[in-house]
Design a protein around this motif. Structure first.
Motif, PDB file in Angstrom:
ATOM      1  N   GLY A  15     -20.701 -12.723  -5.167  1.00  0.00           N
ATOM      2  CA  GLY A  15     -19.720 -12.341  -4.166  1.00  0.00           C
ATOM      3  C   GLY A  15     -18.303 -12.207  -4.668  1.00  0.00           C
ATOM      4  N   ASP A  16     -18.021 -12.574  -5.920  1.00  0.00           N
ATOM      5  CA  ASP A  16     -16.649 -12.401  -6.390  1.00  0.00           C
ATOM      6  C   ASP A  16     -16.583 -11.476  -7.599  1.00  0.00           C
ATOM      7  N   GLY A  17     -17.386 -10.433  -7.607  1.00  0.00           N
ATOM      8  CA  GLY A  17     -17.309  -9.431  -8.661  1.00  0.00           C
ATOM      9  C   GLY A  17     -18.089  -9.789  -9.899  1.00  0.00           C
ATOM     10  N   ALA A  18     -19.048 -10.684  -9.805  1.00  0.00           N
ATOM     11  CA  ALA A  18     -19.900 -11.077 -10.927  1.00  0.00           C
ATOM     12  C   ALA A  18     -19.068 -11.537 -12.109  1.00  0.00           C
ATOM     13  N   GLY A  19     -18.046 -12.306 -11.853  1.00  0.00           N
ATOM     14  CA  GLY A  19     -17.237 -12.846 -12.926  1.00  0.00           C
ATOM     15  C   GLY A  19     -16.112 -11.944 -13.376  1.00  0.00           C
ATOM     16  N   LEU A  20     -15.998 -10.772 -12.793  1.00  0.00           N
ATOM     17  CA  LEU A  20     -14.956  -9.832 -13.173  1.00  0.00           C
ATOM     18  C   LEU A  20     -13.737 -10.085 -12.293  1.00  0.00           C
ATOM     19  N   HIS A  21     -12.641 -10.455 -12.885  1.00  0.00           N
ATOM     20  CA  HIS A  21     -11.433 -10.754 -12.140  1.00  0.00           C
ATOM     21  C   HIS A  21     -10.359  -9.729 -12.497  1.00  0.00           C
ATOM     22  N   LEU A  22      -9.866  -9.049 -11.510  1.00  0.00           N
ATOM     23  CA  LEU A  22      -8.812  -8.056 -11.716  1.00  0.00           C
ATOM     24  C   LEU A  22      -7.526  -8.598 -11.103  1.00  0.00           C
ATOM     25  N   HIS A  23      -6.491  -8.558 -11.872  1.00  0.00           N
ATOM     26  CA  HIS A  23      -5.189  -8.967 -11.377  1.00  0.00           C
ATOM     27  C   HIS A  23      -4.370  -7.705 -11.156  1.00  0.00           C
ATOM     28  N   LEU A  24      -4.062  -7.431  -9.911  1.00  0.00           N
ATOM     29  CA  LEU A  24      -3.331  -6.220  -9.563  1.00  0.00           C
ATOM     30  C   LEU A  24      -1.902  -6.569  -9.205  1.00  0.00           C
ATOM     31  N   ARG A  25      -1.019  -5.704  -9.598  1.00  0.00           N
ATOM     32  CA  ARG A  25       0.384  -5.862  -9.260  1.00  0.00           C
ATOM     33  C   ARG A  25       0.726  -4.804  -8.215  1.00  0.00           C
ATOM     34  N   THR A  26       1.392  -5.202  -7.205  1.00  0.00           N
ATOM     35  CA  THR A  26       1.831  -4.251  -6.186  1.00  0.00           C
ATOM     36  C   THR A  26       3.347  -4.269  -6.126  1.00  0.00           C
ATOM     37  N   LEU A  27       3.874  -3.126  -5.854  1.00  0.00           N
ATOM     38  CA  LEU A  27       5.311  -2.964  -5.791  1.00  0.00           C
ATOM     39  C   LEU A  27       5.684  -2.601  -4.356  1.00  0.00           C
ATOM     40  N   HIS A  28       6.577  -3.330  -3.775  1.00  0.00           N
ATOM     41  CA  HIS A  28       7.027  -3.071  -2.416  1.00  0.00           C
ATOM     42  C   HIS A  28       8.538  -2.853  -2.435  1.00  0.00           C
ATOM     43  N   PRO A  29       8.949  -1.597  -2.708  1.00  0.00           N
ATOM     44  CA  PRO A  29      10.389  -1.348  -2.750  1.00  0.00           C
ATOM     45  C   PRO A  29      10.975  -1.404  -1.346  1.00  0.00           C
ATOM     46  N   PRO A  30      12.209  -1.805  -1.224  1.00  0.00           N
ATOM     47  CA  PRO A  30      12.833  -1.827   0.100  1.00  0.00           C
ATOM     48  C   PRO A  30      13.112  -0.394   0.570  1.00  0.00           C
ATOM     49  N   VAL A  31      12.572  -0.047   1.717  1.00  0.00           N
ATOM     50  CA  VAL A  31      12.756   1.287   2.278  1.00  0.00           C
ATOM     51  C   VAL A  31      13.533   1.137   3.580  1.00  0.00           C
ATOM     52  N   PRO A  32      14.712   1.712   3.635  1.00  0.00           N
ATOM     53  CA  PRO A  32      15.475   1.587   4.879  1.00  0.00           C
ATOM     54  C   PRO A  32      14.839   2.438   5.978  1.00  0.00           C
ATOM     55  N   ILE A  33      14.716   1.886   7.146  1.00  0.00           N
ATOM     56  CA  ILE A  33      14.168   2.600   8.288  1.00  0.00           C
ATOM     57  C   ILE A  33      15.340   3.091   9.133  1.00  0.00           C
ATOM     58  N   PRO A  34      15.422   4.411   9.300  1.00  0.00           N
ATOM     59  CA  PRO A  34      16.567   4.930  10.064  1.00  0.00           C
ATOM     60  C   PRO A  34      16.429   4.575  11.538  1.00  0.00           C
ATOM     61  N   TYR A  35      17.524   4.269  12.140  1.00  0.00           N
ATOM     62  CA  TYR A  35      17.551   3.964  13.561  1.00  0.00           C
ATOM     63  C   TYR A  35      18.122   5.173  14.284  1.00  0.00           C
ATOM     64  N   LEU A  36      17.306   5.777  15.128  1.00  0.00           N
ATOM     65  CA  LEU A  36      17.729   6.959  15.868  1.00  0.00           C
ATOM     66  C   LEU A  36      17.847   6.620  17.342  1.00  0.00           C
ATOM     67  N   THR A  37      18.925   7.041  17.928  1.00  0.00           N
ATOM     68  CA  THR A  37      19.108   6.813  19.350  1.00  0.00           C
ATOM     69  C   THR A  37      18.558   7.995  20.148  1.00  0.00           C
ATOM     70  N   ARG A  38      18.420   7.810  21.427  1.00  0.00           N
ATOM     71  CA  ARG A  38      17.907   8.868  22.287  1.00  0.00           C
ATOM     72  C   ARG A  38      18.859  10.060  22.299  1.00  0.00           C
ATOM     73  N   GLU A  39      20.148   9.788  22.267  1.00  0.00           N
ATOM     74  CA  GLU A  39      21.135  10.866  22.285  1.00  0.00           C
ATOM     75  C   GLU A  39      21.048  11.717  21.015  1.00  0.00           C
ATOM     76  N   GLU A  40      20.847  11.069  19.873  1.00  0.00           N
ATOM     77  CA  GLU A  40      20.707  11.818  18.621  1.00  0.00           C
ATOM     78  C   GLU A  40      19.454  12.687  18.643  1.00  0.00           C
ATOM     79  N   MET A  41      18.369  12.165  19.176  1.00  0.00           N
ATOM     80  CA  MET A  41      17.132  12.939  19.238  1.00  0.00           C
ATOM     81  C   MET A  41      17.275  14.140  20.167  1.00  0.00           C
ATOM     82  N   THR A  42      17.871  13.941  21.326  1.00  0.00           N
ATOM     83  CA  THR A  42      18.007  15.057  22.257  1.00  0.00           C
ATOM     84  C   THR A  42      18.980  16.112  21.744  1.00  0.00           C
ATOM     85  N   SER A  43      20.075  15.697  21.100  1.00  0.00           N
ATOM     86  CA  SER A  43      21.011  16.692  20.583  1.00  0.00           C
ATOM     87  C   SER A  43      20.382  17.492  19.444  1.00  0.00           C
ATOM     88  N   THR A  44      19.588  16.842  18.608  1.00  0.00           N
ATOM     89  CA  THR A  44      18.904  17.550  17.522  1.00  0.00           C
ATOM     90  C   THR A  44      17.861  18.514  18.077  1.00  0.00           C
TER      91      THR A  44
END
Length: 105
Positions: A15-44
Motif C-alpha cells: 500500500g505504500d508503493g512497494a518500498g518506493l518513496h518519492l519526495h516531491l517538492r511543490t512551489l506555491h508562489p504568492p499570487v495576488p488576487i485582484p479585488y473588483l467592485t461591482r462598479e468596476e465590473m459594470t463600467s467595464t
C-alpha cells in the motif's frame, strides 16, 4: 527428524508503493488576487458593449434564417449557402458604407 530453521518473515510494504518513496517538492508562489467592485465590473461591461454593433435588421434575420433552414432541409448544400450568404453580406455592407459617405458630403 531434522529441525528446519525458521526464517523470519520479511516485512513487505503493502500500500505504500512497494518500498518506493518519492519526495516531491511543490512551489506555491504568492499570487495576488485582484479585488473588483461591482462598479468596476459594470463600467467595464458597458464600455465593451458600447463598441458592439446594434441588433441586425429583421429582414436580415429572415434572409439568413431562411438560408439556414434551406440548408438544414437539404434544399441547398452548405457551400452554396455560405457563398450566397457571404456575397449578400458583402453587397449590403458596401451599400451601407456608400450611403454613409454620401450622407456626410
Amino acid at each position: 527428524m531434522a529441525k528446519t530453521a525458521k526464517t523470519p518473515h520479511q516485512h513487505t510494504h503493502e500500500g505504500d508503493g512497494a518500498g518506493l518513496h518519492l519526495h516531491l517538492r511543490t512551489l506555491h508562489p504568492p499570487v495576488p488576487i485582484p479585488y473588483l467592485t461591482r462598479e468596476e465590473m459594470t463600467s467595464t461591461a458597458r464600455a465593451a458593449t458600447a463598441r458592439l454593433p446594434g441588433p441586425p435588421a429583421v429582414k436580415d434575420l429572415a434572409f439568413y434564417g431562411g438560408l439556414g433552414a434551406l440548408t438544414v432541409a437539404g434544399a441547398l448544400e452548405w457551400p452554396v449557402a455560405l457563398a450566397v450568404g457571404g456575397a449578400t453580406w458583402l453587397v449590403r455592407s458596401g451599400r451601407k458604407e456608400r450611403r454613409a459617405t454620401d450622407a456626410r458630403t
